[in-house]
Write a protein that holds these residues in place. Structure first.
Motif, short mmCIF file in Angstrom:
data_model
loop_
_atom_site.label_atom_id
_atom_site.label_comp_id
_atom_site.label_asym_id
_atom_site.label_seq_id
_atom_site.Cartn_x
_atom_site.Cartn_y
_atom_site.Cartn_z
N GLN A 100 -4.74 -2.88 4.62
CA GLN A 100 -4.89 -3.91 5.65
C GLN A 100 -6.19 -4.70 5.46
O GLN A 100 -6.20 -5.93 5.56
CB GLN A 100 -4.86 -3.29 7.05
CG GLN A 100 -3.54 -2.60 7.39
CD GLN A 100 -2.35 -3.53 7.32
OE1 GLN A 100 -2.39 -4.66 7.78
NE2 GLN A 100 -1.27 -3.06 6.72
N ALA A 101 -7.29 -4.02 5.17
CA ALA A 101 -8.59 -4.67 5.02
C ALA A 101 -8.62 -5.60 3.81
O ALA A 101 -9.35 -6.59 3.79
CB ALA A 101 -9.69 -3.62 4.89
N SER A 102 -7.83 -5.28 2.79
CA SER A 102 -7.80 -6.10 1.57
C SER A 102 -6.69 -7.14 1.60
O SER A 102 -6.41 -7.77 0.59
CB SER A 102 -7.64 -5.20 0.34
OG SER A 102 -6.33 -4.63 0.30
N ASP A 103 -6.05 -7.31 2.76
CA ASP A 103 -4.91 -8.24 2.89
C ASP A 103 -3.83 -7.94 1.87
O ASP A 103 -3.24 -8.85 1.28
CB ASP A 103 -5.39 -9.69 2.77
CG ASP A 103 -6.29 -10.10 3.93
OD1 ASP A 103 -6.04 -9.65 5.07
OD2 ASP A 103 -7.25 -10.85 3.69
N GLY A 104 -3.58 -6.65 1.62
CA GLY A 104 -2.52 -6.23 0.72
C GLY A 104 -2.89 -6.28 -0.76
O GLY A 104 -2.06 -5.99 -1.62
N ARG A 105 -4.13 -6.61 -1.06
CA ARG A 105 -4.57 -6.72 -2.45
C ARG A 105 -4.76 -5.34 -3.10
O ARG A 105 -4.55 -5.18 -4.30
CB ARG A 105 -5.89 -7.50 -2.50
CG ARG A 105 -6.42 -7.80 -3.88
CD ARG A 105 -7.66 -8.68 -3.84
NE ARG A 105 -8.72 -8.17 -2.98
CZ ARG A 105 -9.63 -7.25 -3.35
NH1 ARG A 105 -9.60 -6.75 -4.56
NH2 ARG A 105 -10.56 -6.85 -2.52
N ILE A 106 -5.16 -4.34 -2.30
CA ILE A 106 -5.41 -3.00 -2.84
C ILE A 106 -4.43 -2.01 -2.22
O ILE A 106 -4.43 -1.80 -1.00
CB ILE A 106 -6.85 -2.53 -2.55
CG1 ILE A 106 -7.87 -3.52 -3.12
CG2 ILE A 106 -7.07 -1.13 -3.14
CD1 ILE A 106 -9.30 -3.22 -2.71
N THR A 107 -3.60 -1.40 -3.06
CA THR A 107 -2.70 -0.34 -2.62
C THR A 107 -3.21 0.97 -3.19
O THR A 107 -3.24 1.15 -4.41
CB THR A 107 -1.25 -0.60 -3.08
OG1 THR A 107 -0.82 -1.87 -2.59
CG2 THR A 107 -0.32 0.49 -2.57
N MET A 108 -3.61 1.85 -2.31
CA MET A 108 -4.14 3.16 -2.72
C MET A 108 -3.00 4.12 -2.98
O MET A 108 -1.92 4.01 -2.38
CB MET A 108 -5.02 3.74 -1.61
CG MET A 108 -6.28 2.92 -1.32
SD MET A 108 -7.42 2.87 -2.69
CE MET A 108 -8.05 4.55 -2.66
N PRO A 109 -3.23 5.13 -3.86
CA PRO A 109 -2.25 6.21 -4.00
C PRO A 109 -2.08 6.92 -2.66
O PRO A 109 -2.88 6.75 -1.75
CB PRO A 109 -2.91 7.14 -5.02
CG PRO A 109 -3.97 6.34 -5.69
CD PRO A 109 -4.40 5.30 -4.70
N ARG A 110 -1.07 7.75 -2.53
CA ARG A 110 -0.76 8.37 -1.24
C ARG A 110 -1.58 9.60 -0.91
O ARG A 110 -1.80 9.91 0.25
CB ARG A 110 0.74 8.71 -1.19
CG ARG A 110 1.19 9.35 0.11
CD ARG A 110 0.89 8.42 1.30
NE ARG A 110 1.23 9.01 2.57
CZ ARG A 110 0.42 9.80 3.29
NH1 ARG A 110 -0.78 10.10 2.86
NH2 ARG A 110 0.82 10.28 4.44
N VAL A 111 -2.08 10.35 -1.89
CA VAL A 111 -2.76 11.61 -1.57
C VAL A 111 -4.26 11.52 -1.88
O VAL A 111 -4.69 10.79 -2.79
CB VAL A 111 -2.12 12.82 -2.30
CG1 VAL A 111 -0.70 13.04 -1.81
CG2 VAL A 111 -2.16 12.66 -3.79
N ALA A 112 -5.05 12.29 -1.14
CA ALA A 112 -6.52 12.25 -1.24
C ALA A 112 -7.00 12.52 -2.66
O ALA A 112 -7.92 11.86 -3.14
CB ALA A 112 -7.13 13.25 -0.26
N HIS A 113 -6.40 13.49 -3.33
CA HIS A 113 -6.80 13.85 -4.69
C HIS A 113 -6.75 12.63 -5.62
O HIS A 113 -7.62 12.45 -6.48
CB HIS A 113 -5.90 14.96 -5.21
CG HIS A 113 -6.14 15.31 -6.64
ND1 HIS A 113 -7.20 16.08 -7.05
CD2 HIS A 113 -5.46 14.98 -7.76
CE1 HIS A 113 -7.16 16.21 -8.36
NE2 HIS A 113 -6.11 15.55 -8.83
#
Length: 188
Positions: free
Chosen positions: A106-119
């Protein structure tokens, strides 16, 4: 008798809601949040992104923890089952990595999609030392079993995170985690 039971349930729900609202207000009053404080001076381009990540995560305070819950588009029902046997399918909310994924996206306006797990999330971004942390940095915690928890640094020795089953998204002190191994990353 049924009327009295219904009244009791309503009173209990109002009490729980009042507790959560008062906890958030108390944290704000103690200065736990970075809202209204002067940000650290910096010339790095990522400083604005960090403040936006904090704001997106803090906007979710009070949302229930749900094992496997949440993602880039917001809170969701979780999954079954955690190593401790908790079933996230019964709760709509966020787990720690779901909250991070949401706030960053949300903060990157969809530019950055993080992986799903913390590791996997702590493998993204630029490594940062504890001494140079600033709001918006991601902090993964390893207490001997790999990274099993992640939060977002808000400043003043505190983080916003989704702690555990039965709890809610909140701002907490990092003091109790000082003896764990921290993996800190800054996104740009």
């Amino acid at each position: 008798m049924a009327n009295a039971a219904g009244r009791f349930v309503r009173i209990a729900l109002v009490s729980v809601l009042a507790y959560h609202v008062s906890t958030i207000a108390r944290e704000d009053a103690k200065g736990d949040d970075t809202d209204g404080t002067r940000p650290q001076a910096t010339t790095e381009a990522g400083a604005g992104l960090g403040r936006r990540i904090v704001a997106e995560a803090k906007a979710q305070r009070g949302v229930p923890y749900s094992w496997g819950g949440g993602g880039a588009n917001g809170k969701s029902r979780g999954i079954c089952c955690s190593p401790g046997g908790y079933d996230g399918r019964k709760t709509t909310g966020f787990d720690c990595s779901g909250l991070v994924q949401y706030a960053v996206y949300q903060a990157s306006d969809g530019r950055i999609t993080m992986p799903r797990v913390a590791h996997d999330q702590v493998r993204r971004g630029k490594p940062v030392t504890r001494a140079s942390m600033r709001p918006g940095d991601l902090i993964g915690f390893d207490h001997g079993q790999g990274v099993t928890h992640i939060g977002i640094y808000v400043g003043d020795g505190r983080m916003v995170h989704a702690p555990q089953t039965g709890d809610v998204v909140k701002v907490s002190s990092l003091a109790s985690r000082k003896h764990q191994r921290w993996i800190i990353r800054r996104l740009r």
